[in-house]
Structures are given as C-alpha cells and as structure tokens.
Write a protein that holds these residues in place. Structure first.
Motif, mmCIF file in Angstrom:
data_model
loop_
_atom_site.group_PDB
_atom_site.id
_atom_site.type_symbol
_atom_site.label_atom_id
_atom_site.label_comp_id
_atom_site.label_asym_id
_atom_site.label_seq_id
_atom_site.Cartn_x
_atom_site.Cartn_y
_atom_site.Cartn_z
ATOM 1 N N ALA A 46 0.827 -1.209 0.000
ATOM 2 C CA ALA A 46 0.000 0.000 0.000
ATOM 3 C C ALA A 46 0.862 1.259 0.000
ATOM 4 N N VAL A 47 1.920 1.273 0.789
ATOM 5 C CA VAL A 47 2.816 2.427 0.828
ATOM 6 C C VAL A 47 3.532 2.591 -0.508
ATOM 7 N N ALA A 48 3.977 1.478 -1.092
ATOM 8 C CA ALA A 48 4.642 1.540 -2.398
ATOM 9 C C ALA A 48 3.703 2.102 -3.464
ATOM 10 N N VAL A 49 2.459 1.651 -3.463
ATOM 11 C CA VAL A 49 1.476 2.161 -4.429
ATOM 12 C C VAL A 49 1.246 3.648 -4.210
ATOM 13 N N LEU A 50 1.131 4.068 -2.972
ATOM 14 C CA LEU A 50 0.933 5.487 -2.662
ATOM 15 C C LEU A 50 2.104 6.318 -3.173
ATOM 16 N N LEU A 51 3.318 5.861 -2.934
ATOM 17 C CA LEU A 51 4.502 6.600 -3.395
ATOM 18 C C LEU A 51 4.583 6.650 -4.921
ATOM 19 N N ILE A 52 4.236 5.550 -5.567
ATOM 20 C CA ILE A 52 4.229 5.540 -7.038
ATOM 21 C C ILE A 52 3.190 6.515 -7.574
ATOM 22 N N LEU A 53 2.020 6.536 -6.971
ATOM 23 C CA LEU A 53 0.968 7.452 -7.417
ATOM 24 C C LEU A 53 1.364 8.910 -7.226
ATOM 25 N N GLN A 54 2.072 9.202 -6.139
ATOM 26 C CA GLN A 54 2.493 10.578 -5.893
ATOM 27 C C GLN A 54 3.611 11.010 -6.832
ATOM 28 N N ARG A 55 4.474 10.091 -7.203
ATOM 29 C CA ARG A 55 5.665 10.438 -7.983
ATOM 30 C C ARG A 55 5.430 10.398 -9.489
ATOM 31 N N TYR A 56 4.672 9.402 -9.959
ATOM 32 C CA TYR A 56 4.508 9.181 -11.397
ATOM 33 C C TYR A 56 3.048 9.279 -11.799
ATOM 34 N N LYS A 57 2.840 9.526 -13.071
ATOM 35 C CA LYS A 57 1.482 9.576 -13.606
ATOM 36 C C LYS A 57 1.140 8.189 -14.143
ATOM 37 N N VAL A 58 0.565 7.357 -13.266
ATOM 38 C CA VAL A 58 0.251 5.970 -13.596
ATOM 39 C C VAL A 58 -1.237 5.744 -13.370
ATOM 40 N N ASN A 59 -1.837 4.930 -14.211
ATOM 41 C CA ASN A 59 -3.236 4.569 -14.019
ATOM 42 C C ASN A 59 -3.354 3.726 -12.744
ATOM 43 N N PRO A 60 -4.160 4.162 -11.771
ATOM 44 C CA PRO A 60 -4.291 3.412 -10.519
ATOM 45 C C PRO A 60 -4.787 1.989 -10.715
ATOM 46 N N ALA A 61 -5.569 1.748 -11.748
ATOM 47 C CA ALA A 61 -6.063 0.392 -11.995
ATOM 48 C C ALA A 61 -4.906 -0.565 -12.275
ATOM 49 N N LEU A 62 -3.861 -0.080 -12.937
ATOM 50 C CA LEU A 62 -2.695 -0.932 -13.190
ATOM 51 C C LEU A 62 -1.989 -1.279 -11.890
ATOM 52 N N LEU A 63 -1.933 -0.343 -10.961
ATOM 53 C CA LEU A 63 -1.301 -0.615 -9.674
ATOM 54 C C LEU A 63 -2.123 -1.603 -8.851
#
Length: 97
Positions: free
Chosen positions: A67-84
C-alpha cells in the motif's frame, strides 16, 4: 448481462440525468456556491471509501508495504491506478508477499 444492467443501469442513468441538469444550470448564480460546498463532502466520501477498503486489504506488514509503495508511485509518477491495483493483486496471488 442482466446483472450488469441492473447493477450499473440506475446509477448510470441518475448520473447522466444529473449531469445534463447541471449543464443547463450553468448561468445559475448558486451553481458555483454549491460546487464549492460539495467539494469537501466528495473528498470526505472518497477518503471514507479508501479507509473502508484499506481495513479489509491491509492486514499485515507485507500488505502495508504494498500500500505504501502504491501510494509513493501514485504521488511520484502519472500511472493509471487500476494498473497498480492489478499489479498488487498479481503480487498477492503469486505469493511474493
């Protein structure tokens, strides 16, 4: 197909009708005030939904790390959350965690 229509049909129809009505009220003086007043409400509902899902999904240190890794990825990069979400599910199913 019937279940899909029964599940998403009423909500989709209500959203469509509300959106159309809201477009017609573009010149209405109260529209901006209502939008500003509903912004905190929608943020609160979104957070409540996130916390409800997190209670069922985060149950040990490994899932908390995901969950923390997903949060950090979402904050840093423009990624579709569904892929995460899909990636997190794959990690869980394959037993990496």
């Amino acid at each position: 197909m019937v279940v899909l229509i029964a599940f998403f049909g009423p909500t989709g129809l209500l959203t469509y009708l509300a959106g159309r009505s809201w477009q017609r009220l573009e010149a209405w003086p109260w529209r901006r005030s209502i939008e500003m007043g509903l912004a905190p409400v929608s943020i609160g509902l979104l957070l409540a939904g996130c916390f409800s899902m997190a209670k069922g999904a985060i149950f040990d240190l490994d899932t908390a790390a995901i969950a923390v890794a997903v949060l950090l990825i979402l904050q840093r990069y423009k990624v579709n959350p569904a892929l995460l979400v899909l990636g997190s599910a794959v990690i869980g199913v394959l037993g990496f965690v």
